[in-house]
Design a protein around this motif. Structure first.
Motif: not given
Length: 317
Positions: A126-136, A138-146
């Protein structure tokens, strides 16, 4: 610690059992063939098929892992987002199991599950930068912990997977058409046609409605002029336009938020161009770069099981 997890947000009903950090099973009942004739997911049909198949999936999970239902310590399920009817089926099954064995119930978030699906067989720093890509989504999220997720960018209209499938439908490719576009794009010329790189601005947000409209108009114009559309070249051009903006925005996010881990999640994370661009950015900035195993890209309960475990561990520290 043994967790039974249920994922039922759309057209898959899945049950996974995780013990410590090992996925013991990941049973998925897919409905793709049932929905293909309609060109997309029919919500009422999805919920009815979940009801029809849930006991088979549960029995298969217990049998494959040689697990008794009484040995489960926690029951996790996807609470949101998703198709309401499908979510209700999963919630009802989870509540019934938890009530029967008198164990805690964990309602979880589908997108958070996708992100942690990437960490199965891998380790987040951490921190994790996540690109979320799906049918519903499209996001960029910053994950500091679960337990701490920060959305820094999201689509303003269509999601990337939705855009792929709608364009594929106009091309007559059927549903789901995204994987076929990706396959054809591999041998095409991405500069053959002209399509826009949508919402190329200073924000971290996305917009795919303009690209969708431009692509469909290009197809229709070719038909009206009786011009042959070079399918591989069109797919390559479309894929370049759709994925280029992901790379542009994600790279800006890396520069601003300075994550230690970079990952991608969601059904469209199986796309070859997206997997390639994630690795390129990760290598450029020397990040811990995690590409999810293909079996954990689409909706599955293993990702919910993994998220549940990480949340519980995080709460105890």
């Amino acid at each position: 610690m043994k967790i039974l997890a249920i994922e039922s947000s759309c057209d898959e009903f899945s049950i996974s059992i995780i013990e410590e950090d090992k996925i013991l099973c990941n049973i998925i009942s897919s409905q793709i063939k049932d929905h293909q004739v309609y060109g997309g997911v029919v919500p009422e049909l999805a919920a009815r098929l979940h009801l029809q198949n849930m006991h088979i999936v549960l029995q298969s999970a217990l049998k494959e892992t040689e697990t008794t239902i009484e040995s489960i310590d926690y029951v996790a399920y996807t609470e949101k987002p998703g198709l309401i009817g499908s979510l209700i089926v999963g919630k009802t099954v989870a509540e019934a199991i938890a009530l029967y064995i008198d164990k805690p119930l964990l309602p979880l978030h589908h997108i958070e599950g996708h992100i942690f699906g990437a960490s199965i067989n891998h380790k987040f720093v951490y921190p994790v930068l996540a690109l979320v890509v799906s049918g519903g989504h499209t996001q960029i999220e910053l994950v500091h912990s679960p337990n701490e997720f920060e959305i820094i960018g999201t689509t303003q209209d269509d999601a990337i997977g939705e855009c792929y499938d709608k364009v594929a439908r106009v091309l007559g490719m059927g549903y789901p058409g995204g994987p076929l576009i990706d396959k054809l794009a591999q041998t095409g010329n991405s500069s053959k046609y002209l399509l826009p790189i949508a919402k190329n601005d200073n924000s971290f947000d996305f917009s795919y409605s303009g690209l969708k409209t431009a692509a469909i108009n290009l197809i229709h114009n070719a038909e009206q002029k009786h011009e042959k559309l070079e399918l591989k070249d069109f797919c390559a051009t479309f894929q370049f336009a759709a994925t280029s903006i992901l790379k542009i925005k994600l790279e800006k996010a890396v520069q601003k938020f300075k994550p230690l881990t970079l990952t991608v999640a969601g059904g469209v994370s199986a796309n070859s161009s997206i997997r390639k661009l994630i690795m390129e950015i990760g290598n450029t900035y020397n990040l811990n770069t995690i590409i999810p195993d293909l079996e954990y890209c689409t909706d599955n309960a293993a990702m919910i099981a993994k998220l549940a475990r990480e949340k519980l561990i995080n709460q105890n520290h």
